[in-house]
Design a protein around this motif. Structure first.
Motif, PDB file in Angstrom:
ATOM      1  N   ALA A 354       2.252 -18.614 -35.813  1.00 16.98           N
ATOM      2  CA  ALA A 354       1.218 -19.433 -35.159  1.00 16.98           C
ATOM      3  C   ALA A 354      -0.162 -19.002 -35.645  1.00 16.98           C
ATOM      4  CB  ALA A 354       1.329 -19.298 -33.645  1.00 16.98           C
ATOM      5  N   ALA A 355      -0.383 -17.677 -35.733  1.00 15.07           N
ATOM      6  CA  ALA A 355      -1.707 -17.186 -36.170  1.00 15.07           C
ATOM      7  C   ALA A 355      -2.016 -17.715 -37.574  1.00 15.07           C
ATOM      8  CB  ALA A 355      -1.720 -15.656 -36.154  1.00 15.07           C
ATOM      9  N   LYS A 356      -1.026 -17.678 -38.440  1.00 17.47           N
ATOM     10  CA  LYS A 356      -1.238 -18.155 -39.818  1.00 17.47           C
ATOM     11  C   LYS A 356      -1.580 -19.650 -39.822  1.00 17.47           C
ATOM     12  CE  LYS A 356       1.177 -18.279 -44.260  1.00 17.47           C
ATOM     13  NZ  LYS A 356       2.368 -17.928 -44.998  1.00 17.47           N
ATOM     14  N   MET A 357      -0.924 -20.396 -38.931  1.00 16.82           N
ATOM     15  CA  MET A 357      -1.202 -21.840 -38.840  1.00 16.82           C
ATOM     16  C   MET A 357      -2.649 -22.068 -38.377  1.00 16.82           C
ATOM     17  SD  MET A 357       0.665 -24.562 -36.344  1.00 16.82           S
ATOM     18  CE  MET A 357       0.638 -26.318 -36.635  1.00 16.82           C
ATOM     19  N   PHE A 358      -3.050 -21.345 -37.324  1.00 18.67           N
ATOM     20  CA  PHE A 358      -4.395 -21.563 -36.771  1.00 18.67           C
ATOM     21  C   PHE A 358      -5.471 -21.153 -37.792  1.00 18.67           C
ATOM     22  CE2 PHE A 358      -2.149 -20.456 -32.541  1.00 18.67           C
ATOM     23  CZ  PHE A 358      -1.560 -21.712 -32.527  1.00 18.67           C
ATOM     24  N   GLU A 359      -5.198 -20.053 -38.535  1.00 16.13           N
ATOM     25  CA  GLU A 359      -6.172 -19.611 -39.552  1.00 16.13           C
ATOM     26  C   GLU A 359      -6.306 -20.654 -40.661  1.00 16.13           C
ATOM     27  OE1 GLU A 359      -5.262 -14.887 -38.809  1.00 16.13           O
ATOM     28  OE2 GLU A 359      -4.410 -15.905 -40.564  1.00 16.13           O
ATOM     29  N   ALA A 360      -5.163 -21.233 -41.043  1.00 21.04           N
ATOM     30  CA  ALA A 360      -5.213 -22.263 -42.100  1.00 21.04           C
ATOM     31  C   ALA A 360      -6.057 -23.442 -41.620  1.00 21.04           C
ATOM     32  CB  ALA A 360      -3.808 -22.714 -42.463  1.00 21.04           C
ATOM     33  N   LEU A 361      -5.883 -23.831 -40.346  1.00 23.05           N
ATOM     34  CA  LEU A 361      -6.656 -24.959 -39.812  1.00 23.05           C
ATOM     35  C   LEU A 361      -8.140 -24.590 -39.703  1.00 23.05           C
ATOM     36  CD1 LEU A 361      -4.078 -26.135 -37.121  1.00 23.05           C
ATOM     37  CD2 LEU A 361      -4.703 -27.364 -39.224  1.00 23.05           C
ATOM     38  N   GLU A 362      -8.404 -23.341 -39.382  1.00 22.54           N
ATOM     39  CA  GLU A 362      -9.803 -22.894 -39.276  1.00 22.54           C
ATOM     40  C   GLU A 362     -10.482 -22.959 -40.647  1.00 22.54           C
ATOM     41  OE1 GLU A 362     -10.257 -19.166 -37.280  1.00 22.54           O
ATOM     42  OE2 GLU A 362     -12.428 -19.106 -37.688  1.00 22.54           O
ATOM     43  N   ARG A 363      -9.754 -22.521 -41.679  1.00 24.59           N
ATOM     44  CA  ARG A 363     -10.324 -22.584 -43.042  1.00 24.59           C
ATOM     45  C   ARG A 363     -10.680 -24.024 -43.400  1.00 24.59           C
ATOM     46  NH1 ARG A 363      -6.473 -18.711 -44.153  1.00 24.59           N
ATOM     47  NH2 ARG A 363      -4.988 -20.199 -45.022  1.00 24.59           N
ATOM     48  N   LEU A 364      -9.885 -24.972 -42.873  1.00 20.04           N
ATOM     49  CA  LEU A 364     -10.146 -26.390 -43.164  1.00 20.04           C
ATOM     50  C   LEU A 364     -11.153 -27.005 -42.189  1.00 20.04           C
ATOM     51  CD1 LEU A 364      -6.391 -27.376 -43.628  1.00 20.04           C
ATOM     52  CD2 LEU A 364      -8.096 -27.363 -45.453  1.00 20.04           C
ATOM     53  N   GLU A 365     -11.636 -26.153 -41.253  1.00 16.13           N
ATOM     54  CA  GLU A 365     -12.594 -26.592 -40.215  1.00 16.13           C
ATOM     55  C   GLU A 365     -12.028 -27.732 -39.390  1.00 16.13           C
ATOM     56  OE1 GLU A 365     -16.477 -27.175 -41.828  1.00 16.13           O
ATOM     57  OE2 GLU A 365     -16.440 -25.270 -42.890  1.00 16.13           O
ATOM     58  N   ILE A 366     -10.751 -27.576 -39.002  1.00 17.50           N
ATOM     59  CA  ILE A 366     -10.121 -28.587 -38.153  1.00 17.50           C
ATOM     60  C   ILE A 366      -9.956 -28.010 -36.743  1.00 17.50           C
ATOM     61  CG2 ILE A 366      -8.033 -29.985 -37.786  1.00 17.50           C
ATOM     62  CD1 ILE A 366      -7.643 -29.988 -40.831  1.00 17.50           C
ATOM     63  N   PRO A 367     -10.732 -28.499 -35.783  1.00 19.22           N
ATOM     64  CA  PRO A 367     -10.624 -27.956 -34.423  1.00 19.22           C
ATOM     65  C   PRO A 367      -9.309 -28.367 -33.741  1.00 19.22           C
ATOM     66  CG  PRO A 367     -12.538 -29.421 -34.639  1.00 19.22           C
ATOM     67  CD  PRO A 367     -11.742 -29.537 -35.901  1.00 19.22           C
ATOM     68  N   VAL A 368      -8.758 -27.429 -32.983  1.00 14.46           N
ATOM     69  CA  VAL A 368      -7.485 -27.654 -32.296  1.00 14.46           C
ATOM     70  C   VAL A 368      -7.767 -27.920 -30.822  1.00 14.46           C
ATOM     71  CG1 VAL A 368      -5.380 -26.473 -31.563  1.00 14.46           C
ATOM     72  CG2 VAL A 368      -6.207 -26.210 -33.912  1.00 14.46           C
ATOM     73  N   HIS A 369      -7.225 -29.005 -30.270  1.00 17.03           N
ATOM     74  CA  HIS A 369      -7.477 -29.335 -28.865  1.00 17.03           C
ATOM     75  C   HIS A 369      -6.412 -28.787 -27.936  1.00 17.03           C
ATOM     76  CE1 HIS A 369     -10.913 -31.986 -29.633  1.00 17.03           C
ATOM     77  NE2 HIS A 369     -10.288 -32.216 -30.776  1.00 17.03           N
ATOM     78  N   LEU A 370      -5.168 -28.860 -28.339  1.00 18.13           N
ATOM     79  CA  LEU A 370      -4.066 -28.337 -27.508  1.00 18.13           C
ATOM     80  C   LEU A 370      -3.038 -27.698 -28.423  1.00 18.13           C
ATOM     81  CD1 LEU A 370      -2.923 -31.022 -24.881  1.00 18.13           C
ATOM     82  CD2 LEU A 370      -4.420 -29.085 -24.531  1.00 18.13           C
ATOM     83  N   ILE A 371      -2.298 -26.760 -27.858  1.00 20.57           N
ATOM     84  CA  ILE A 371      -1.243 -26.092 -28.645  1.00 20.57           C
ATOM     85  C   ILE A 371       0.029 -26.111 -27.809  1.00 20.57           C
ATOM     86  CG2 ILE A 371      -0.483 -23.890 -29.634  1.00 20.57           C
ATOM     87  CD1 ILE A 371      -3.517 -23.143 -29.725  1.00 20.57           C
ATOM     88  N   THR A 372       1.135 -26.340 -28.448  1.00 18.15           N
ATOM     89  CA  THR A 372       2.404 -26.195 -27.722  1.00 18.15           C
ATOM     90  C   THR A 372       3.436 -25.601 -28.688  1.00 18.15           C
ATOM     91  OG1 THR A 372       4.294 -27.546 -27.053  1.00 18.15           O
ATOM     92  CG2 THR A 372       2.447 -28.723 -27.883  1.00 18.15           C
ATOM     93  N   THR A 373       4.309 -24.776 -28.154  1.00 14.43           N
ATOM     94  CA  THR A 373       5.278 -24.105 -29.028  1.00 14.43           C
ATOM     95  C   THR A 373       6.679 -24.194 -28.438  1.00 14.43           C
ATOM     96  OG1 THR A 373       5.069 -21.998 -27.888  1.00 14.43           O
ATOM     97  CG2 THR A 373       3.571 -22.367 -29.719  1.00 14.43           C
ATOM     98  N   SER A 374       7.680 -24.055 -29.303  1.00 11.24           N
ATOM     99  CA  SER A 374       9.040 -23.808 -28.833  1.00 11.24           C
ATOM    100  C   SER A 374       9.555 -22.704 -29.739  1.00 11.24           C
ATOM    101  CB  SER A 374       9.902 -25.070 -28.958  1.00 11.24           C
ATOM    102  OG  SER A 374      10.347 -25.217 -30.289  1.00 11.24           O
ATOM    103  N   GLU A 375      10.832 -22.369 -29.592  1.00 13.66           N
ATOM    104  CA  GLU A 375      11.389 -21.295 -30.419  1.00 13.66           C
ATOM    105  C   GLU A 375      11.232 -21.564 -31.911  1.00 13.66           C
ATOM    106  OE1 GLU A 375      15.536 -20.926 -29.494  1.00 13.66           O
ATOM    107  OE2 GLU A 375      15.294 -18.760 -29.589  1.00 13.66           O
ATOM    108  N   ILE A 376      11.338 -22.862 -32.292  1.00 14.35           N
ATOM    109  CA  ILE A 376      11.356 -23.160 -33.730  1.00 14.35           C
ATOM    110  C   ILE A 376      10.250 -24.122 -34.159  1.00 14.35           C
ATOM    111  CG2 ILE A 376      13.832 -22.663 -33.967  1.00 14.35           C
ATOM    112  CD1 ILE A 376      14.280 -25.727 -34.177  1.00 14.35           C
ATOM    113  N   LYS A 377       9.211 -24.259 -33.356  1.00 10.52           N
ATOM    114  CA  LYS A 377       8.084 -25.106 -33.795  1.00 10.52           C
ATOM    115  C   LYS A 377       6.766 -24.664 -33.168  1.00 10.52           C
ATOM    116  CE  LYS A 377       6.672 -27.847 -30.204  1.00 10.52           C
ATOM    117  NZ  LYS A 377       7.264 -28.787 -29.303  1.00 10.52           N
TER     118      LYS A 377
END
Ligand code: ADP
Ligand code: ASP
Ligand code: MG
Length: 400
Positions: A354-377
């Protein structure tokens, strides 16, 4: 000889020329296997029917609406049977009532309850290729028969259900791509085909918007152990993608695929701490009105004892949801929202995804509004205008 269900999607039967090509493919494969064929409507037809109904009514009579939508498959089913018999293949076009495809009466999203597999096999045993109109069934609820449809993309589910009912050896879904890719190849040109994938991952992908397979088709195949493949109608000799139990897979990629869904909007309401403690009261009116709520996130109380409850509903239902919850004065935070997800069974055993995903989005300057997770997503809700950029960026971060 093996009995195979072959399903052809909208693009595969999108013109008379393509219907002829499909007939030729069915004939060719009939030399070494017995076939049951399932078809979708010709590409674009179902959307046209939806639009026609929309011009007459915003809330069409459900049984008439399903009857209308189901008509697209009736046309392609009959045309393919004509094309098959023209080249000497004994074909029988079949609608749901002829082989007892019974569903509940949840119009536009009906579930198959029973199929008369023996009736279907009888046609095969008599030497015919049954050509079945996908996407539909018949409900007998309330004492009279009505046509139902299984949800958009539902002819995949028809195909797997027919394969199970007829005790077929396999279900082959022929479409316009030669398998399931690491992302929608229309968005990520360098996406790679996945040869073998677990049912769980495919179910997750389908439920998160990858329309290459209808979610319930994968669920049914997993439940009944029905071998399932995705193949290209245009390159039928390519190997395609095959689905299997996780334990039969050698590798478990951390992130196997990236997908997205743009059908929802994001609403939010500022509610009291007490209301937030018992959110059932808030969601009951939505449930009673049949509004599907997807992601739900509740904040901790602020210094005034208020919490923010954010949630997503189908975009088409956004205004209705606002009206139903008027007493809480909700607002629409993001009308054009996209949910972008990364999926992979290897996530179970890897940290930091998840951290790697959020960092990638931050590098692209894409703000995240909500996050949801399961075991495999992991899914993030972002502005729809950033969707393709996010998918390409995440593909680069995890897969390229
Ligand atoms: P059909 O009409 O044959 O049922 P669909 O349009 O429903 O076909 O599904 C096939 C489409 O799914 C492809 O053209 C592709 O754009 C899209 N798609 C989305 N995600 C993926 C993915 N991960 N792999 C392959 N195709 C995908
Ligand atoms: N024709 C239907 C649709 O467009 C069903 C399908 O294609 O699977 O949703
Ligand atoms: Mg489809």
């Amino acid at each position: 000889m093996q009995l195979i269900v072959q399903k052809f999607g909208g693009t595969s039967v999108g013109s008379l020329e393509r219907i002829r090509d499909v007939a030729a493919l069915v004939k060719k494969t009939s030399a070494h296997q017995q076939n049951i064929v399932v078809v979708s409507a010709m590409a674009g037809q179902t959307n046209k029917l939806v639009a026609m109904s929309g011009q007459l009514s915003a809330r069409p009579l459900p049984e008439a609406y399903d009857m209308l939508l189901a008509s697209g498959e009736q046309v392609s089913c009959a045309l393919l049977a004509i094309a098959l018999s023209e080249i000497g293949v004994k074909a029988r076009p079949l609608l749901s009532f002829q082989i007892g495809i019974k569903t509940n009466d949840f119009f536009t999203n009906a579930r198959i309850e029973h199929i008369n597999g023996e009736l279907l096999r009888k046609h095969v045993d008599e030497g015919f290729v049954p050509v079945v109109a996908g996407f539909q069934g018949v409900s007998e609820a309330g004492g009279h028969q009505r046509i139902t449809t299984l949800g958009r993309g539902g002819s995949d589910t028809s195909a797997v259900a027919l394969a199970v009912a007829a005790r077929a050896d396999r279900c082959d879904i022929y479409t316009d791509v030669d398998g399931v890719y690491t992302a929608d190849p229309r968005i990520v040109p360098q996406a790679r085909k996945i040869d073998r994938m677990s049912f769980d991952e495919m179910m997750e992908l389908a439920s998160l918007g990858a329309k290459v397979l209808h979610m319930r088709s994968v669920e049914l195949a997993a439940k009944w152990g029905m071998p399932l493949r995705v193949l290209s109608t245009f390159h039928p000799d390519h190997t395609g993608s095959t689905f299997m139990k996780e334990s039969d897979l050698l590798e478990s990629p951390v992130v196997s695929s990236i997908t997205s869904d743009s059908s929802e909007c994001l609403l939010s309401a500022r509610i009291t701490e007490n209301e937030a403690r018992f959110p059932g009261r808030l969601f009951r009116p939505l449930a009673d009105a049949g509004v599907n709520v997807d992601v739900i996130v509740k904040s901790s109380p602020d210094s005034h004892g208020h919490c923010t409850l954010s949630f997503t509903v189908p975009r088409a239902e956004g205004d209705r949801a606002l009206a139903l919850l008027a007493q809480y004065r909700p607002e629409k935070l993001l009308e054009n929202m996209a949910k972008v997800s990364i999926v992979g069974i290897g996530m179970r055993t890897h940290s930091g995804v998840a951290a790697k995903m959020f960092e990638a989005l931050e590098r692209l300057e894409i703000p995240v509004h909500l996050i949801t997770t399961s075991e495999i997503k992991v899914s993030v809700c972002i502005d729809e205008s950033q969707r393709e950029k996010a998918i390409r960026g995440l593909h680069h971060a995890f897969i390229d």
